[in-house]
Design a protein around this motif. Structure first.
Motif, PDB file in Angstrom:
ATOM      1  N   GLY A  85       2.096  -0.560 -14.090  1.00  0.00           N
ATOM      2  CA  GLY A  85       1.470  -1.044 -13.026  1.00  0.00           C
ATOM      3  C   GLY A  85       0.883   0.206 -12.328  1.00  0.00           C
ATOM      4  O   GLY A  85       0.542   1.228 -12.951  1.00  0.00           O
ATOM      5  N   HIS A  86       1.064   0.053 -10.867  1.00  0.00           N
ATOM      6  CA  HIS A  86       0.610   1.317 -10.125  1.00  0.00           C
ATOM      7  C   HIS A  86       1.592   2.626 -10.226  1.00  0.00           C
ATOM      8  O   HIS A  86       1.457   3.703  -9.798  1.00  0.00           O
ATOM      9  CB  HIS A  86       0.524   0.894  -8.568  1.00  0.00           C
ATOM     10  CG  HIS A  86      -0.773  -0.071  -8.507  1.00  0.00           C
ATOM     11  ND1 HIS A  86      -1.838   0.114  -8.808  1.00  0.00           N
ATOM     12  CD2 HIS A  86      -0.482  -1.196  -8.144  1.00  0.00           C
ATOM     13  CE1 HIS A  86      -2.605  -0.808  -8.650  1.00  0.00           C
ATOM     14  NE2 HIS A  86      -1.883  -1.814  -8.031  1.00  0.00           N
ATOM     15  N   GLY A  87       2.822   2.325 -10.891  1.00  0.00           N
ATOM     16  CA  GLY A  87       3.627   3.577 -11.046  1.00  0.00           C
ATOM     17  C   GLY A  87       5.408   2.965 -10.760  1.00  0.00           C
ATOM     18  O   GLY A  87       5.328   1.901 -10.384  1.00  0.00           O
ATOM     19  N   ARG A  88       6.125   3.926 -11.146  1.00  0.00           N
ATOM     20  CA  ARG A  88       7.215   3.498 -10.750  1.00  0.00           C
ATOM     21  C   ARG A  88       7.772   3.809  -9.505  1.00  0.00           C
ATOM     22  O   ARG A  88       7.359   5.086  -8.904  1.00  0.00           O
ATOM     23  CB  ARG A  88       8.421   4.375 -11.906  1.00  0.00           C
ATOM     24  CG  ARG A  88       9.993   3.684 -11.618  1.00  0.00           C
ATOM     25  CD  ARG A  88      10.829   4.603 -11.030  1.00  0.00           C
ATOM     26  NE  ARG A  88      10.646   6.110 -11.690  1.00  0.00           N
ATOM     27  CZ  ARG A  88      10.251   7.152 -10.944  1.00  0.00           C
ATOM     28  NH1 ARG A  88       9.839   7.037  -9.543  1.00  0.00           N
ATOM     29  NH2 ARG A  88      10.283   8.167 -11.455  1.00  0.00           N
ATOM     30  N   VAL A  89       8.323   2.991  -8.594  1.00  0.00           N
ATOM     31  CA  VAL A  89       8.618   3.009  -7.221  1.00  0.00           C
ATOM     32  C   VAL A  89       9.554   4.267  -6.964  1.00  0.00           C
ATOM     33  O   VAL A  89      10.236   4.683  -7.751  1.00  0.00           O
ATOM     34  CB  VAL A  89       9.384   1.966  -6.542  1.00  0.00           C
ATOM     35  CG1 VAL A  89       8.589   0.526  -6.857  1.00  0.00           C
ATOM     36  CG2 VAL A  89      10.583   1.689  -7.275  1.00  0.00           C
ATOM     37  N   GLY A 101       2.724   7.120 -17.398  1.00  0.00           N
ATOM     38  CA  GLY A 101       1.870   6.415 -18.510  1.00  0.00           C
ATOM     39  C   GLY A 101       0.381   6.773 -18.183  1.00  0.00           C
ATOM     40  O   GLY A 101       0.166   7.955 -17.926  1.00  0.00           O
ATOM     41  N   LYS A 102      -0.664   5.782 -18.593  1.00  0.00           N
ATOM     42  CA  LYS A 102      -1.751   6.285 -18.380  1.00  0.00           C
ATOM     43  C   LYS A 102      -2.298   6.526 -16.848  1.00  0.00           C
ATOM     44  O   LYS A 102      -1.727   5.781 -16.195  1.00  0.00           O
ATOM     45  CB  LYS A 102      -2.808   5.103 -19.111  1.00  0.00           C
ATOM     46  CG  LYS A 102      -2.748   5.216 -20.684  1.00  0.00           C
ATOM     47  CD  LYS A 102      -3.701   3.990 -21.166  1.00  0.00           C
ATOM     48  CE  LYS A 102      -3.560   3.858 -22.465  1.00  0.00           C
ATOM     49  NZ  LYS A 102      -4.417   2.854 -22.975  1.00  0.00           N
ATOM     50  N   PRO A 103      -3.144   7.539 -16.536  1.00  0.00           N
ATOM     51  CA  PRO A 103      -3.293   7.752 -15.056  1.00  0.00           C
ATOM     52  C   PRO A 103      -4.103   6.401 -14.606  1.00  0.00           C
ATOM     53  O   PRO A 103      -4.793   5.570 -15.113  1.00  0.00           O
ATOM     54  CB  PRO A 103      -4.549   8.744 -15.259  1.00  0.00           C
ATOM     55  CG  PRO A 103      -4.196   9.455 -16.576  1.00  0.00           C
ATOM     56  CD  PRO A 103      -3.771   8.472 -17.462  1.00  0.00           C
ATOM     57  N   GLY A 104      -3.625   6.129 -13.291  1.00  0.00           N
ATOM     58  CA  GLY A 104      -3.999   4.942 -12.623  1.00  0.00           C
ATOM     59  C   GLY A 104      -3.166   3.806 -13.034  1.00  0.00           C
ATOM     60  O   GLY A 104      -1.861   3.969 -13.490  1.00  0.00           O
ATOM     61  N   ARG A 105      -3.660   2.591 -12.675  1.00  0.00           N
ATOM     62  CA  ARG A 105      -2.785   1.392 -13.127  1.00  0.00           C
ATOM     63  C   ARG A 105      -2.777   1.257 -14.543  1.00  0.00           C
ATOM     64  O   ARG A 105      -3.778   1.319 -15.202  1.00  0.00           O
ATOM     65  CB  ARG A 105      -3.403   0.254 -12.403  1.00  0.00           C
ATOM     66  CG  ARG A 105      -2.631  -0.928 -12.586  1.00  0.00           C
ATOM     67  CD  ARG A 105      -3.100  -2.336 -11.657  1.00  0.00           C
ATOM     68  NE  ARG A 105      -1.968  -3.368 -11.755  1.00  0.00           N
ATOM     69  CZ  ARG A 105      -2.193  -4.619 -11.006  1.00  0.00           C
ATOM     70  NH1 ARG A 105      -3.286  -4.561 -10.175  1.00  0.00           N
ATOM     71  NH2 ARG A 105      -1.211  -5.647 -11.158  1.00  0.00           N
ATOM     72  N   ASP A 106      -1.699   0.956 -15.008  1.00  0.00           N
ATOM     73  CA  ASP A 106      -1.494   0.783 -16.753  1.00  0.00           C
ATOM     74  C   ASP A 106      -0.468  -0.494 -17.013  1.00  0.00           C
ATOM     75  O   ASP A 106      -0.020  -1.000 -15.953  1.00  0.00           O
ATOM     76  CB  ASP A 106      -0.977   1.983 -17.374  1.00  0.00           C
ATOM     77  CG  ASP A 106       0.657   2.260 -16.879  1.00  0.00           C
ATOM     78  OD1 ASP A 106       1.315   1.648 -17.431  1.00  0.00           O
ATOM     79  OD2 ASP A 106       0.720   3.302 -16.084  1.00  0.00           O
ATOM     80  N   ALA A 158       0.794  -1.360  -0.085  1.00  0.00           N
ATOM     81  CA  ALA A 158       0.097   0.026   0.079  1.00  0.00           C
ATOM     82  C   ALA A 158       0.830   1.208  -0.027  1.00  0.00           C
ATOM     83  O   ALA A 158       0.632   2.145  -0.851  1.00  0.00           O
ATOM     84  CB  ALA A 158      -1.007   0.156   1.114  1.00  0.00           C
ATOM     85  N   VAL A 159       1.871   1.197   0.770  1.00  0.00           N
ATOM     86  CA  VAL A 159       3.073   2.456   0.704  1.00  0.00           C
ATOM     87  C   VAL A 159       3.402   2.504  -0.624  1.00  0.00           C
ATOM     88  O   VAL A 159       3.641   3.524  -1.136  1.00  0.00           O
ATOM     89  CB  VAL A 159       4.074   2.340   1.893  1.00  0.00           C
ATOM     90  CG1 VAL A 159       4.848   3.314   1.752  1.00  0.00           C
ATOM     91  CG2 VAL A 159       3.215   2.267   3.249  1.00  0.00           C
ATOM     92  N   LEU A 160       3.977   1.434  -1.036  1.00  0.00           N
ATOM     93  CA  LEU A 160       4.559   1.464  -2.617  1.00  0.00           C
ATOM     94  C   LEU A 160       3.515   2.297  -3.510  1.00  0.00           C
ATOM     95  O   LEU A 160       4.028   2.903  -4.256  1.00  0.00           O
ATOM     96  CB  LEU A 160       4.921  -0.041  -2.753  1.00  0.00           C
ATOM     97  CG  LEU A 160       6.084  -0.481  -2.406  1.00  0.00           C
ATOM     98  CD1 LEU A 160       6.278  -2.062  -2.647  1.00  0.00           C
ATOM     99  CD2 LEU A 160       7.426   0.193  -2.622  1.00  0.00           C
ATOM    100  N   ARG A 161       2.297   1.688  -3.491  1.00  0.00           N
ATOM    101  CA  ARG A 161       1.260   2.077  -4.233  1.00  0.00           C
ATOM    102  C   ARG A 161       0.958   3.645  -4.085  1.00  0.00           C
ATOM    103  O   ARG A 161       1.073   4.379  -4.946  1.00  0.00           O
ATOM    104  CB  ARG A 161      -0.079   1.353  -4.282  1.00  0.00           C
ATOM    105  CG  ARG A 161      -1.062   1.847  -5.035  1.00  0.00           C
ATOM    106  CD  ARG A 161      -2.185   0.795  -4.851  1.00  0.00           C
ATOM    107  NE  ARG A 161      -3.291   1.077  -5.876  1.00  0.00           N
ATOM    108  CZ  ARG A 161      -4.521   0.611  -5.969  1.00  0.00           C
ATOM    109  NH1 ARG A 161      -4.446  -0.458  -5.377  1.00  0.00           N
ATOM    110  NH2 ARG A 161      -5.367   1.073  -6.843  1.00  0.00           N
TER     111      ARG A 161
END
Length: 499
Positions: A485-489, A476-481, A466-469
């Protein structure tokens, strides 16, 4: 392993090798006397192989635990239990009886019995890219005193120096790195090693292979010490539990990996890094270990779709056990440039197992030419992607730069494309560049160690995710793509949040 020469000795400050790794090794480029090498991205190699073992079996419990008398019951079915992972409801057995699986499956409390699999963990990379803006400036930090830190662009991408400046360096966290052999005497690793073990028969944890050491590289990315010698890890004050589950050549059995996970849990690891794996066809087409590889007329090709499904069940039992014990597991997503949104014929193990955080790879193109403006967050040319397949992205490096220019960069004379890869520790106390989702996973693992360290050394895996997210950079596209995924850490944002 495909090899070819790099040219002339171009690294006057220190000896660095170059290795392309795709879950593991593809190319080992050694400096030679001339500049005649062709560009790295032209190299090709067959994908990873998965072979059914004819005499080694995985026994899977129908519930959380196997029957207490499973050893005796397996013996009655003409098998010998060689490893008992009772906490996870798994046992490993050998048998010369081809009917052993059928017999043992009838034991009360047993869900299924499947043959173990041997896999080659190091797979190829192909082209794929996605561009996003970047800002590549490091503040002064603890890493500055390490001579090769300026070559570690991955730390810049995830804002690791900013995280260190808050005091977060992974202190109090044991990270288990499950991989091939390790250089246990490397000066950048030795201060942080708290233990090592091998589950590979006939090979100890110390790397003794002829090629490059994949395990040494991933360990350095996670936790190379801040000791003013070479590189620095993402979590430089975390401790390393080095667990060998692959041969130095890069092959291994999934039973070794499962044993390694249970061992890591039982020896106080709070994060497990799995820079390994294989892609399985869902229809379960395999080579039997009595067969002949690369022979299209071979009679030993088998279809075992149930075997694929049950292997995922077995590994998910082990990863679920780890999660219940408070251990976060992070794995490389794979390097087939597979679009999971369009091609769902593959199962990626262990990345697809329950509770495992799957990491895609990012990397620049021509970073050494424009270090302040080059995008560090391109999806790497080889990385698997897919909206449901990827949880997060992290720096894995790339070699897609099309030219063969040589530059002097940060005091090092090297190919431009080489500097786009990830620099970390190597065998014999050295340093090497590698590229692969195998290099991305340890960046994310290091960030997880920073998060857990800030929380006092103990943290529920769901909370870590959850913290990573919440802290990831949404690219990329807003949200999970599909790519990120949920983004670059982002290490700095992760340790700056209230936990």
């Amino acid at each position: 392993m495909y090899t070819k020469p790099l040219t002339q000795k171009i690294l006057p400050l220190f000896s660095l090798g170059l290795l392309f790794t795709f879950g593991c090794a593809k190319e080992d480029l050694t400096p030679t006397e001339d500049f005649s090498a062709t560009s790295a991205q032209q190299a090709t190699q067959d994908g990873p192989t998965v072979t059914l073992d004819s005499k080694r079996y995985i026994i899977i419990a129908s519930g959380d635990q196997l029957p207490s008398d499973i050893t005796a019951r397996a013996k009655s079915a003409n098998g010998t239990v060689t490893s008992l992972l009772s906490e996870a409801g798994i046992a490993v057995a050998t048998s010369d009886d081809p009917q052993f699986a059928a017999k043992a499956s009838k034991i009360t409390g047993v869900r299924s019995v499947v043959r173990d699999f041997t896999y080659q963990a190091f797979d190829p990379q192909k082209e794929r890219s996605a561009d996003v803006a970047a800002n590549n400036v490091n503040p002064p930090s603890t890493g500055d005193s390490n001579p090769y830190f300026p070559l570690q662009w991955g730390h810049t991408a995830i804002q690791a120096p900013q995280a260190w400046n808050t005091g977060a360096q992974g202190e109090g966290v044991v990270v288990a790195d499950l991989d091939s052999g390790f250089d246990l005497t490397h000066p950048d690793l030795q201060p942080n090693i708290v233990g090592s073990v091998s589950f590979v028969p006939g090979e100890d944890a110390q790397f003794r292979g002829a090629g490059s050491s994949h395990g040494t590289h991933t360990a350095g990315t996670i936790a190379a010490a801040d000791n003013n010698i070479g590189v620095i890890g993402v979590a430089p004050k975390s401790k390393l539990l080095l667990v060998k589950v692959l041969r130095d050549s890069g092959s291994g059995s999934f039973s070794w990996m499962m044993s390694g996970i249970v061992y890591a849990v039982q020896n106080n690891a709070k994060v497990i890094n799995l820079s390994l794996g294989a892609a399985f066809l869902r229809n379960g087409k395999f080579l039997n270990d009595n067969g002949t590889p690369n022979d299209p007329s071979d009679d030993f090709i088998e279809h075992d779709a149930k075997g694929t499904q049950e292997l995922l069940v077995a590994i998910s039992k082990v990863t679920s056990y780890a999660a219940k014990q408070g251990v976060t597991i992070i794995a490389s997503a794979g390097n087939d440039a597979n679009n999971g949104n369009k091609d769902q014929s593959l199962v990626h193990i262990p990345a697809d197992a329950t509770g495992v955080i799957s990491i895609s790879a990012t990397g620049p193109m021509g970073w050494a030419l424009n270090p302040l403006t080059t995008n560090l967050d391109r999806l790497a040319s080889y990385s698997n992607y897919g909206t449901s397949a990827i949880d997060f992205a992290a720096p894995g490096g790339d070699f897609a730069y099309p030219g063969s220019e040589i530059v002097v960069f940060k005091g090092v004379r090297q190919y431009v494309w080489a500097l786009d890869m990830v620099l970390s520790t190597a065998k014999n106390g050295g340093y090497t560049w590698m590229a692969g989702t195998s290099m991305a996973a340890p960046h994310a693992t290091g960030v997880a160690a920073l998060i857990i360290g800030k929380n006092g050394g103990q943290m529920d895996p769901a909370r870590v995710k959850a913290v990573l997210r919440a802290s990831a950079d949404d690219l990329g596209k807003p949200g999970r793509d599909a790519a990120y995924g949920h983004g670059r850490v982002n290490a700095f944002r992760a340790v700056s949040q209230a936990l």
